[in-house]
Design a protein around this motif. Structure first.
Motif, PDB file in Angstrom:
ATOM      1  N   GLN A   6      -0.885   9.620  -1.277  1.00  0.00           N
ATOM      2  CA  GLN A   6      -1.703   9.158  -0.155  1.00  0.00           C
ATOM      3  C   GLN A   6      -2.192   7.721  -0.359  1.00  0.00           C
ATOM      4  OE1 GLN A   6      -5.057  11.736   0.181  1.00  0.00           O
ATOM      5  NE2 GLN A   6      -5.538  11.620  -2.003  1.00  0.00           N
ATOM      6  N   TYR A   7      -2.134   7.240  -1.590  1.00  0.00           N
ATOM      7  CA  TYR A   7      -2.538   5.862  -1.868  1.00  0.00           C
ATOM      8  C   TYR A   7      -1.386   4.867  -1.755  1.00  0.00           C
ATOM      9  CZ  TYR A   7      -6.884   7.823  -3.570  1.00  0.00           C
ATOM     10  OH  TYR A   7      -8.074   8.474  -3.666  1.00  0.00           O
ATOM     11  N   LEU A   8      -0.186   5.355  -1.484  1.00  0.00           N
ATOM     12  CA  LEU A   8       0.983   4.476  -1.374  1.00  0.00           C
ATOM     13  C   LEU A   8       0.842   3.432  -0.264  1.00  0.00           C
ATOM     14  CD1 LEU A   8       3.762   3.817  -2.494  1.00  0.00           C
ATOM     15  CD2 LEU A   8       4.719   5.421  -0.843  1.00  0.00           C
ATOM     16  N   PRO A   9       0.349   3.766   0.945  1.00  0.00           N
ATOM     17  CA  PRO A   9       0.182   2.713   1.965  1.00  0.00           C
ATOM     18  C   PRO A   9      -0.795   1.612   1.523  1.00  0.00           C
ATOM     19  CG  PRO A   9       0.061   4.870   2.983  1.00  0.00           C
ATOM     20  CD  PRO A   9       0.084   5.099   1.507  1.00  0.00           C
ATOM     21  N   ILE A  10      -1.826   1.985   0.799  1.00  0.00           N
ATOM     22  CA  ILE A  10      -2.772   0.975   0.314  1.00  0.00           C
ATOM     23  C   ILE A  10      -2.096   0.071  -0.698  1.00  0.00           C
ATOM     24  CG2 ILE A  10      -4.949   0.645  -0.928  1.00  0.00           C
ATOM     25  CD1 ILE A  10      -5.866   3.317   0.290  1.00  0.00           C
ATOM     26  N   LEU A  11      -1.304   0.653  -1.589  1.00  0.00           N
ATOM     27  CA  LEU A  11      -0.583  -0.143  -2.584  1.00  0.00           C
ATOM     28  C   LEU A  11       0.414  -1.079  -1.907  1.00  0.00           C
ATOM     29  CD1 LEU A  11      -0.047  -0.690  -5.572  1.00  0.00           C
ATOM     30  CD2 LEU A  11       1.698   1.114  -5.480  1.00  0.00           C
ATOM     31  N   ILE A  12       1.124  -0.591  -0.904  1.00  0.00           N
ATOM     32  CA  ILE A  12       2.074  -1.437  -0.169  1.00  0.00           C
ATOM     33  C   ILE A  12       1.330  -2.584   0.522  1.00  0.00           C
ATOM     34  CG2 ILE A  12       3.675  -1.485   1.790  1.00  0.00           C
ATOM     35  CD1 ILE A  12       4.501   1.368   0.991  1.00  0.00           C
ATOM     36  N   PHE A  13       0.189  -2.273   1.140  1.00  0.00           N
ATOM     37  CA  PHE A  13      -0.616  -3.301   1.797  1.00  0.00           C
ATOM     38  C   PHE A  13      -1.067  -4.359   0.796  1.00  0.00           C
ATOM     39  CE2 PHE A  13      -4.818  -4.872   3.016  1.00  0.00           C
ATOM     40  CZ  PHE A  13      -4.496  -5.482   4.224  1.00  0.00           C
ATOM     41  N   LEU A  14      -1.537  -3.946  -0.369  1.00  0.00           N
ATOM     42  CA  LEU A  14      -1.981  -4.910  -1.378  1.00  0.00           C
ATOM     43  C   LEU A  14      -0.839  -5.790  -1.876  1.00  0.00           C
ATOM     44  CD1 LEU A  14      -4.496  -2.795  -3.485  1.00  0.00           C
ATOM     45  CD2 LEU A  14      -4.997  -4.723  -1.993  1.00  0.00           C
ATOM     46  N   VAL A  15       0.337  -5.195  -2.075  1.00  0.00           N
ATOM     47  CA  VAL A  15       1.492  -5.983  -2.526  1.00  0.00           C
ATOM     48  C   VAL A  15       1.875  -7.010  -1.466  1.00  0.00           C
ATOM     49  CG1 VAL A  15       3.956  -5.838  -3.059  1.00  0.00           C
ATOM     50  CG2 VAL A  15       2.356  -4.251  -4.123  1.00  0.00           C
ATOM     51  N   ILE A  16       1.912  -6.598  -0.208  1.00  0.00           N
ATOM     52  CA  ILE A  16       2.250  -7.540   0.870  1.00  0.00           C
ATOM     53  C   ILE A  16       1.192  -8.631   0.980  1.00  0.00           C
ATOM     54  CG2 ILE A  16       2.495  -7.749   3.377  1.00  0.00           C
ATOM     55  CD1 ILE A  16       3.837  -4.989   3.340  1.00  0.00           C
ATOM     56  N   ALA A  17      -0.089  -8.274   0.874  1.00  0.00           N
ATOM     57  CA  ALA A  17      -1.160  -9.269   0.964  1.00  0.00           C
ATOM     58  C   ALA A  17      -1.079 -10.265  -0.181  1.00  0.00           C
ATOM     59  CB  ALA A  17      -2.520  -8.570   0.969  1.00  0.00           C
ATOM     60  N   LEU A  18      -0.837  -9.786  -1.395  1.00  0.00           N
ATOM     61  CA  LEU A  18      -0.712 -10.700  -2.534  1.00  0.00           C
ATOM     62  C   LEU A  18       0.515 -11.598  -2.394  1.00  0.00           C
ATOM     63  CD1 LEU A  18      -1.742  -8.387  -5.499  1.00  0.00           C
ATOM     64  CD2 LEU A  18      -2.973 -10.367  -4.622  1.00  0.00           C
ATOM     65  N   ALA A  19       1.612 -11.049  -1.906  1.00  0.00           N
ATOM     66  CA  ALA A  19       2.819 -11.858  -1.721  1.00  0.00           C
ATOM     67  C   ALA A  19       2.595 -12.939  -0.663  1.00  0.00           C
ATOM     68  CB  ALA A  19       3.996 -10.970  -1.337  1.00  0.00           C
ATOM     69  N   SER A  21      -0.302 -14.229   0.350  1.00  0.00           N
ATOM     70  CA  SER A  21      -1.257 -15.240  -0.115  1.00  0.00           C
ATOM     71  C   SER A  21      -0.616 -16.136  -1.162  1.00  0.00           C
ATOM     72  CB  SER A  21      -2.521 -14.577  -0.653  1.00  0.00           C
ATOM     73  OG  SER A  21      -2.210 -13.747  -1.751  1.00  0.00           O
ATOM     74  N   GLY A  22       0.227 -15.585  -2.008  1.00  0.00           N
ATOM     75  CA  GLY A  22       0.931 -16.423  -2.977  1.00  0.00           C
ATOM     76  C   GLY A  22       1.868 -17.409  -2.300  1.00  0.00           C
ATOM     77  N   ILE A  23       2.552 -16.956  -1.253  1.00  0.00           N
ATOM     78  CA  ILE A  23       3.440 -17.850  -0.504  1.00  0.00           C
ATOM     79  C   ILE A  23       2.633 -18.953   0.169  1.00  0.00           C
ATOM     80  CG2 ILE A  23       4.919 -17.964   1.540  1.00  0.00           C
ATOM     81  CD1 ILE A  23       6.012 -15.200   0.712  1.00  0.00           C
ATOM     82  N   ILE A  24       1.505 -18.599   0.776  1.00  0.00           N
ATOM     83  CA  ILE A  24       0.686 -19.599   1.469  1.00  0.00           C
ATOM     84  C   ILE A  24       0.121 -20.625   0.500  1.00  0.00           C
ATOM     85  CG2 ILE A  24      -1.485 -19.874   2.742  1.00  0.00           C
ATOM     86  CD1 ILE A  24      -0.803 -17.251   4.186  1.00  0.00           C
ATOM     87  N   VAL A  25      -0.183 -20.199  -0.723  1.00  0.00           N
ATOM     88  CA  VAL A  25      -0.769 -21.120  -1.703  1.00  0.00           C
ATOM     89  C   VAL A  25       0.298 -21.958  -2.390  1.00  0.00           C
ATOM     90  CG1 VAL A  25      -1.991 -21.225  -3.898  1.00  0.00           C
ATOM     91  CG2 VAL A  25      -2.837 -19.754  -2.083  1.00  0.00           C
ATOM     92  N   PHE A  26       1.349 -21.309  -2.857  1.00  0.00           N
ATOM     93  CA  PHE A  26       2.293 -22.011  -3.729  1.00  0.00           C
ATOM     94  C   PHE A  26       3.466 -22.658  -2.998  1.00  0.00           C
ATOM     95  CE2 PHE A  26       0.338 -18.884  -6.648  1.00  0.00           C
ATOM     96  CZ  PHE A  26      -0.273 -19.809  -7.481  1.00  0.00           C
ATOM     97  N   LEU A  27       3.806 -22.215  -1.808  1.00  0.00           N
ATOM     98  CA  LEU A  27       4.930 -22.820  -1.083  1.00  0.00           C
ATOM     99  C   LEU A  27       4.674 -24.288  -0.736  1.00  0.00           C
ATOM    100  CD1 LEU A  27       7.737 -22.303   0.097  1.00  0.00           C
ATOM    101  CD2 LEU A  27       6.614 -21.712   2.243  1.00  0.00           C
TER     102      LEU A  27
END
Length: 124
Positions: A6-19, A21-27
């Motif tokens: 049941q925590y899988l959607p939260i984990l997917i959301f966090l991975v997408i959010a981190l990805a 934000s990393g793209i917005i910062v480092f690109l």
């Protein structure tokens, strides 16, 4: 054993959010390095304050009135934030909720009068 699926959607959301934000910062930094616009020099690395160099030590003490105004702002901002949910739920809380909020507002009014009398709101 608990079911962690049941925590899988939260984990997917966090991975997408981190990805993202990393793209917005480092690109932009990577594009600047690849296109050659990353060219630091002394003018770009110098401090900037209204077009002239700083004339005071940046670690100098602030006047305590800055902090008093900031604290008073936070207190009365939180007061306004408490008033909206209270007004919406007044039919549920009834007279007890109304009386509690009046005590809260009375305490804030006394605090404001005290700050005003002590000169915390005076600016020179």
């Amino acid at each position: 054993m608990t079911d962690l699926s049941q925590y899988l959607p939260i984990l997917i959301f966090l991975v997408i959010a981190l990805a993202l934000s990393g793209i917005i910062v480092f690109l932009p930094m990577a594009v600047a390095r690849l296109t050659g616009t990353h060219n630091p020099n002394s003018d770009k690395l110098s401090e900037y304050e209204c077009g002239f160099p700083a004339f005071e030590d940046p670690r100098s003490q602030f006047d305590v009135r800055f902090y008093l105004v900031a604290i008073l702002f936070i207190i009365f901002d939180l007061e306004a934030a408490f008033l909206f949910p209270w007004a919406v739920s007044l039919d549920v809380t009834g007279w007890a909720g109304w009386l509690t909020m009046m005590v809260f507002l009375g305490e804030l009014a006394i605090g404001l009068a005290y700050a005003w009398k002590k000169g915390a709101l005076d600016w020179e």
